[in-house]
Scaffold this motif. Structure first.
Motif, mmCIF file in Angstrom:
data_model
loop_
_atom_site.group_PDB
_atom_site.id
_atom_site.type_symbol
_atom_site.label_atom_id
_atom_site.label_comp_id
_atom_site.label_asym_id
_atom_site.label_seq_id
_atom_site.Cartn_x
_atom_site.Cartn_y
_atom_site.Cartn_z
ATOM 1 N N ARG A 94 0.523 -1.150 0.219
ATOM 2 C CA ARG A 94 0.163 -0.203 -0.105
ATOM 3 C C ARG A 94 1.250 1.296 0.060
ATOM 4 O O ARG A 94 1.794 1.443 0.972
ATOM 5 C CB ARG A 94 -1.164 0.033 1.160
ATOM 6 C CG ARG A 94 -1.619 -0.745 0.688
ATOM 7 C CD ARG A 94 -2.604 -0.854 0.073
ATOM 8 N NE ARG A 94 -3.921 -1.504 -0.245
ATOM 9 C CZ ARG A 94 -4.180 -2.934 -0.097
ATOM 10 N NH1 ARG A 94 -2.501 -2.972 -1.533
ATOM 11 N NH2 ARG A 94 -4.666 -3.311 -0.251
ATOM 12 N N VAL A 95 0.278 2.362 -0.990
ATOM 13 C CA VAL A 95 1.479 3.284 -1.234
ATOM 14 C C VAL A 95 0.477 4.391 -1.126
ATOM 15 O O VAL A 95 -0.521 4.486 -1.545
ATOM 16 C CB VAL A 95 2.684 3.082 -2.687
ATOM 17 C CG1 VAL A 95 3.525 4.209 -2.671
ATOM 18 C CG2 VAL A 95 2.731 1.884 -2.575
ATOM 19 N N VAL A 96 1.137 5.710 -0.464
ATOM 20 C CA VAL A 96 0.691 6.906 -0.574
ATOM 21 C C VAL A 96 1.539 8.215 -1.458
ATOM 22 O O VAL A 96 3.059 7.608 -1.147
ATOM 23 C CB VAL A 96 0.507 7.120 0.364
ATOM 24 C CG1 VAL A 96 -0.197 8.634 1.696
ATOM 25 C CG2 VAL A 96 -0.637 6.340 1.865
ATOM 26 N N VAL A 97 1.584 8.340 -2.419
ATOM 27 C CA VAL A 97 2.353 9.061 -2.750
ATOM 28 C C VAL A 97 1.856 10.620 -2.543
ATOM 29 O O VAL A 97 0.665 10.965 -3.026
ATOM 30 C CB VAL A 97 1.924 8.598 -4.266
ATOM 31 C CG1 VAL A 97 2.540 7.635 -4.837
ATOM 32 C CG2 VAL A 97 0.812 8.987 -5.004
ATOM 33 N N SER B 32 6.191 16.566 -10.201
ATOM 34 C CA SER B 32 6.783 15.433 -8.909
ATOM 35 C C SER B 32 5.506 14.403 -8.833
ATOM 36 O O SER B 32 4.210 14.925 -8.700
ATOM 37 C CB SER B 32 7.082 15.486 -8.786
ATOM 38 O OG SER B 32 6.784 16.086 -7.188
ATOM 39 N N VAL B 33 5.284 12.783 -8.944
ATOM 40 C CA VAL B 33 4.743 11.951 -8.885
ATOM 41 C C VAL B 33 5.902 11.215 -7.700
ATOM 42 O O VAL B 33 7.366 10.217 -7.926
ATOM 43 C CB VAL B 33 4.034 10.697 -9.326
ATOM 44 C CG1 VAL B 33 3.281 9.746 -8.662
ATOM 45 C CG2 VAL B 33 3.182 12.073 -10.488
ATOM 46 N N ARG B 34 5.518 11.443 -6.359
ATOM 47 C CA ARG B 34 6.842 10.765 -5.396
ATOM 48 C C ARG B 34 6.537 9.794 -4.209
ATOM 49 O O ARG B 34 4.779 10.610 -3.438
ATOM 50 C CB ARG B 34 7.735 12.314 -4.326
ATOM 51 C CG ARG B 34 8.020 12.959 -5.139
ATOM 52 C CD ARG B 34 9.130 12.103 -6.205
ATOM 53 N NE ARG B 34 10.163 12.815 -6.844
ATOM 54 C CZ ARG B 34 10.866 12.497 -7.727
ATOM 55 N NH1 ARG B 34 11.479 11.041 -7.949
ATOM 56 N NH2 ARG B 34 11.318 13.405 -9.014
ATOM 57 N N PRO B 35 6.267 8.008 -4.534
ATOM 58 C CA PRO B 35 6.136 7.560 -3.215
ATOM 59 C C PRO B 35 6.998 8.229 -1.592
ATOM 60 O O PRO B 35 7.898 8.313 -1.888
ATOM 61 C CB PRO B 35 6.726 6.584 -3.414
ATOM 62 C CG PRO B 35 6.906 5.991 -4.082
ATOM 63 C CD PRO B 35 7.265 7.940 -5.010
ATOM 64 N N VAL B 36 5.383 8.835 0.134
ATOM 65 C CA VAL B 36 6.128 9.285 0.638
ATOM 66 C C VAL B 36 5.389 7.690 1.637
ATOM 67 O O VAL B 36 6.297 8.784 3.052
ATOM 68 C CB VAL B 36 4.752 10.776 1.388
ATOM 69 C CG1 VAL B 36 4.949 11.110 -0.464
ATOM 70 C CG2 VAL B 36 3.696 9.785 0.987
ATOM 71 N N ARG B 37 5.159 7.192 1.713
ATOM 72 C CA ARG B 37 4.934 5.953 2.446
ATOM 73 C C ARG B 37 4.728 4.736 1.738
ATOM 74 O O ARG B 37 3.681 4.571 1.127
ATOM 75 C CB ARG B 37 3.484 6.304 3.071
ATOM 76 C CG ARG B 37 3.445 5.663 4.598
ATOM 77 C CD ARG B 37 2.372 5.569 5.828
ATOM 78 N NE ARG B 37 1.927 5.358 5.385
ATOM 79 C CZ ARG B 37 0.034 6.165 5.665
ATOM 80 N NH1 ARG B 37 -0.108 7.133 6.710
ATOM 81 N NH2 ARG B 37 -0.731 5.949 5.093
ATOM 82 N N VAL B 38 5.118 4.033 2.221
ATOM 83 C CA VAL B 38 5.745 2.499 1.979
ATOM 84 C C VAL B 38 5.480 1.665 2.543
ATOM 85 O O VAL B 38 5.692 1.398 4.025
ATOM 86 C CB VAL B 38 6.542 2.286 0.898
ATOM 87 C CG1 VAL B 38 5.881 0.805 -0.057
ATOM 88 C CG2 VAL B 38 6.957 3.511 -0.278
#
Length: 376
Positions: free
Chosen positions: A223-226, A296-302
């Motif tokens: 589960r990824v928060v971007v 930009s599209v960056r994962p902030v929590r994985v």
């Protein structure tokens, strides 16, 4: 091209003509293939060099002797980009300064006042306050009604078109379903009141998504928060080219996450940055068609998906424990080796093989016990 000739079969054992003359090389003929000289089937080269060939499709008609025709395989074309209306491109709309609308509205109000004085409909107090001459009292006839209609329409048209433009906001104007331009100016403006106005936010915006499904390089569910940084570059396409541009952007991000593997924190160095760059490139390509500019599209929590979180946590704890045990064992072995080497090199003890093995065993047990007490 080899010339096709017909031959009569000869009995076996006849190597050539009786007069000793040299016979031309025999040909192998088949109704399903072309004629091939026999000497081409046998080469003197012991190890012929193989030449790599590109994939091809060979087509010919059976039994005609026609040489094969080579047609290169057709490569599949990439899916085309979304096709938008070429006329649907942002362009500035025609607007006037707000002073023009104020002036037109004031003229309409003055016209209504003058028509009322002309018809004799003004109260005496208003006439005295405005110091107007006595009216003729013509009454409300057709001329007065026409004057009322014109002045009222001018006043409504002037005051009704006044608008206040704000920084970071734009209006997309349309008339009967047709795009008429975009207003990005600020301050008091006059816009045709017959045009339909649709506001859009054109500021730089950031969107933190909810946890979205993804997977790592091994196929483990995550589960990824971007965090997406974007803005509306072409307001016409963003509002008129797609039903909901914000929802479209969310679905583009979710589709990109389904194609790009994302690693957990602590994985290979640079994996998170590489995943972010790939996600940005894919989303930029998909969002450009609808007038959105993605920076930009960056994962902030994985984190692991709930269905595999417990199993992966146990696996991670086991891996850390095994890594710790291996580090402790390596340290103990190095300490034992260093101790035995120092004792023997300095001549403090003389040990044979049996005594050396016993000393190594005792030292290993002692060091392991000491490491265990320290860790406890």
């Amino acid at each position: 091209m080899t010339t096709t000739t017909s031959h009569t079969p000869e009995p076996e054992g006849l190597a050539g003509p009786a007069d000793g003359s040299v016979r031309p090389a025999r040909l192998i003929q088949n109704e399903a293939t072309t004629e091939i000289p026999v000497h081409l089937l046998f080469r003197d080269d012991p190890d012929p060099v193989s030449v790599p060939l590109k994939p091809a499709i060979v087509g010919r008609r059976q039994g005609t002797g026609e040489q094969p025709r080579v047609r290169h395989a057709v490569q599949p074309k990439p899916p085309p980009a979304p096709d938008m209306d070429p006329d649907l491109v942002e362009r500035p709309a025609r607007v006037l300064p707000g002073a023009a609308g104020v002036f037109a509205g004031a003229c309409g109000a003055a016209g209504c006042l003058a028509t009322s004085w002309w018809a004799g409909a003004l109260p005496p107090l208003v006439v005295e306050a405005l110091r107007l001459p006595a009216s003729g009292g013509a009454g409300l006839g057709p001329a007065q009604w026409v004057a009322y209609t014109g002045a009222g329409a001018l006043g409504l048209f002037g005051f009704g078109g006044l608008a206040r433009g704000r920084t970071g906001r734009a209006w997309v104007l349309g008339l009967f379903g047709r795009y008429r331009g975009t207003v990005r100016r600020t301050g008091l403006l006059w816009v045709n009141p017959l045009l339909l106005r649709r506001g859009v936010d054109v500021r730089l915006r950031h969107w933190r998504s909810e946890p979205m499904p993804a997977a790592d390089g091994g196929g483990v569910a995550l589960r990824v928060v971007v965090l997406v940084v974007w803005r509306v570059r072409d307001s016409a396409r963003a509002l008129l080219g797609v039903a909901d541009h914000e929802r479209y952007l969310r679905e583009c991000v979710e589709a990109a996450l389904a194609r790009v593997p994302v690693e957990m924190p602590g994985g290979p160095r640079g994996s998170v940055e590489a995943a972010g760059e790939t996600l940005t490139r894919l989303v930029v390509r998909d969002a450009e068609a609808v007038g959105l500019e993605v920076f930009s599209v960056r994962p902030v929590r994985v984190e692991y998906a709930p269905e595999v979180a417990a199993a992966m946590h146990r696996r991670r704890i086991a891996a850390l424990d095994a890594q710790h045990r291996a580090a402790v064992l390596t340290s103990v072995v190095d300490s034992v080796e260093d101790t035995v080497t120092r004792l023997t090199v300095r001549g403090l003890v003389e040990l044979d093989d049996y005594e050396r093995k016993a000393l190594v065993k005792d030292l290993t047990v002692a060091f392991c016990a000491g490491r265990g007490e320290t860790a406890g």
